[in-house]
Design a protein around this motif. Structure first.
Motif, PDB file in Angstrom:
ATOM      1  N   UNK A 160      39.858  37.897  40.805  1.00 43.13           N
ATOM      2  CA  UNK A 160      39.155  37.276  41.922  1.00 43.13           C
ATOM      3  C   UNK A 160      39.558  37.941  43.233  1.00 43.13           C
ATOM      4  N   UNK A 161      38.552  38.235  44.072  1.00 41.94           N
ATOM      5  CA  UNK A 161      38.867  38.812  45.373  1.00 41.94           C
ATOM      6  C   UNK A 161      38.530  37.875  46.532  1.00 41.94           C
ATOM      7  N   UNK A 162      37.926  36.733  46.251  1.00 44.44           N
ATOM      8  CA  UNK A 162      37.607  35.753  47.281  1.00 44.44           C
ATOM      9  C   UNK A 162      37.823  34.349  46.744  1.00 44.44           C
ATOM     10  N   UNK A 163      38.127  33.436  47.652  1.00 45.82           N
ATOM     11  CA  UNK A 163      38.241  32.027  47.283  1.00 45.82           C
ATOM     12  C   UNK A 163      39.674  31.578  47.142  1.00 45.82           C
ATOM     13  N   UNK A 164      39.827  30.338  46.722  1.00 47.30           N
ATOM     14  CA  UNK A 164      41.153  29.743  46.540  1.00 47.30           C
ATOM     15  C   UNK A 164      41.963  30.439  45.469  1.00 47.30           C
ATOM     16  N   UNK A 165      41.279  31.032  44.509  1.00 46.59           N
ATOM     17  CA  UNK A 165      41.931  31.696  43.387  1.00 46.59           C
ATOM     18  C   UNK A 165      42.090  33.199  43.604  1.00 46.59           C
ATOM     19  N   UNK A 166      42.081  33.648  44.837  1.00 47.37           N
ATOM     20  CA  UNK A 166      42.167  35.068  45.166  1.00 47.37           C
ATOM     21  C   UNK A 166      43.402  35.719  44.534  1.00 47.37           C
ATOM     22  N   UNK A 167      43.181  36.831  43.837  1.00 47.32           N
ATOM     23  CA  UNK A 167      44.264  37.563  43.205  1.00 47.32           C
ATOM     24  C   UNK A 167      44.556  37.153  41.773  1.00 47.32           C
ATOM     25  N   UNK A 168      43.979  36.069  41.289  1.00 50.63           N
ATOM     26  CA  UNK A 168      44.218  35.606  39.920  1.00 50.63           C
ATOM     27  C   UNK A 168      43.352  36.384  38.935  1.00 50.63           C
ATOM     28  N   UNK A 169      43.878  36.568  37.742  1.00 52.20           N
ATOM     29  CA  UNK A 169      43.186  37.315  36.689  1.00 52.20           C
ATOM     30  C   UNK A 169      42.532  36.331  35.727  1.00 52.20           C
ATOM     31  N   UNK A 170      41.292  36.624  35.361  1.00 53.03           N
ATOM     32  CA  UNK A 170      40.504  35.763  34.490  1.00 53.03           C
ATOM     33  C   UNK A 170      39.848  36.604  33.403  1.00 53.03           C
ATOM     34  N   UNK A 171      39.208  35.926  32.473  1.00 52.93           N
ATOM     35  CA  UNK A 171      38.392  36.573  31.451  1.00 52.93           C
ATOM     36  C   UNK A 171      37.013  35.902  31.472  1.00 52.93           C
ATOM     37  N   UNK A 172      35.971  36.701  31.295  1.00 56.44           N
ATOM     38  CA  UNK A 172      34.599  36.194  31.302  1.00 56.44           C
ATOM     39  C   UNK A 172      34.315  35.504  29.969  1.00 56.44           C
ATOM     40  N   UNK A 173      33.877  34.246  30.033  1.00 61.20           N
ATOM     41  CA  UNK A 173      33.519  33.545  28.808  1.00 61.20           C
ATOM     42  C   UNK A 173      32.014  33.477  28.603  1.00 61.20           C
ATOM     43  N   UNK A 174      31.259  33.498  29.690  1.00 61.53           N
ATOM     44  CA  UNK A 174      29.803  33.406  29.572  1.00 61.53           C
ATOM     45  C   UNK A 174      29.155  34.023  30.805  1.00 61.53           C
ATOM     46  N   UNK A 175      28.050  34.727  30.607  1.00 62.46           N
ATOM     47  CA  UNK A 175      27.261  35.275  31.703  1.00 62.46           C
ATOM     48  C   UNK A 175      26.054  34.363  31.883  1.00 62.46           C
TER      49      UNK A 175
END
Length: 84
Positions: free
Chosen positions: A15-30
């Motif tokens: 994430x580069x914007x928002x409250x979660x900026x800098x956190x790493x995620x995985x895409x579950x659904x498009x």
């Protein structure tokens, strides 16, 4: 504009914007051309994924296999550990 053309389910993003900026995620659904559902297994679990705009994410080339028999939050946390 087709932003999700090159994205895959299981791809790692940050994430580069928002409250979660800098956190790493995985895409579950498009969802559509601009939105995705993402999880990290800790704050955003599989039962409550976060809806996020593609333009607010850095995209990694790495893809995590989400087609495992017992997919759970612990599995996602373990796979995302090298990115944090």
């Amino acid at each position: 504009m087709d932003n999700t053309f090159s994205l895959l389910r299981g791809q790692v993003v940050r994430s580069k914007k928002g409250r979660d900026e800098g956190r790493v995620f995985v895409i579950t659904e498009i969802i559509d051309d601009d939105f995705l559902f993402i999880v990290d297994g800790k704050l955003r679990k599989l039962d409550r994924p976060k809806k996020k705009k593609v333009k607010h994410l850095y995209i990694y080339k790495d893809v995590i296999d989400l087609n495992v028999k017992d997919l759970n939050d612990s599995y996602i946390r373990k796979k995302l550990l090298p990115y944090s």
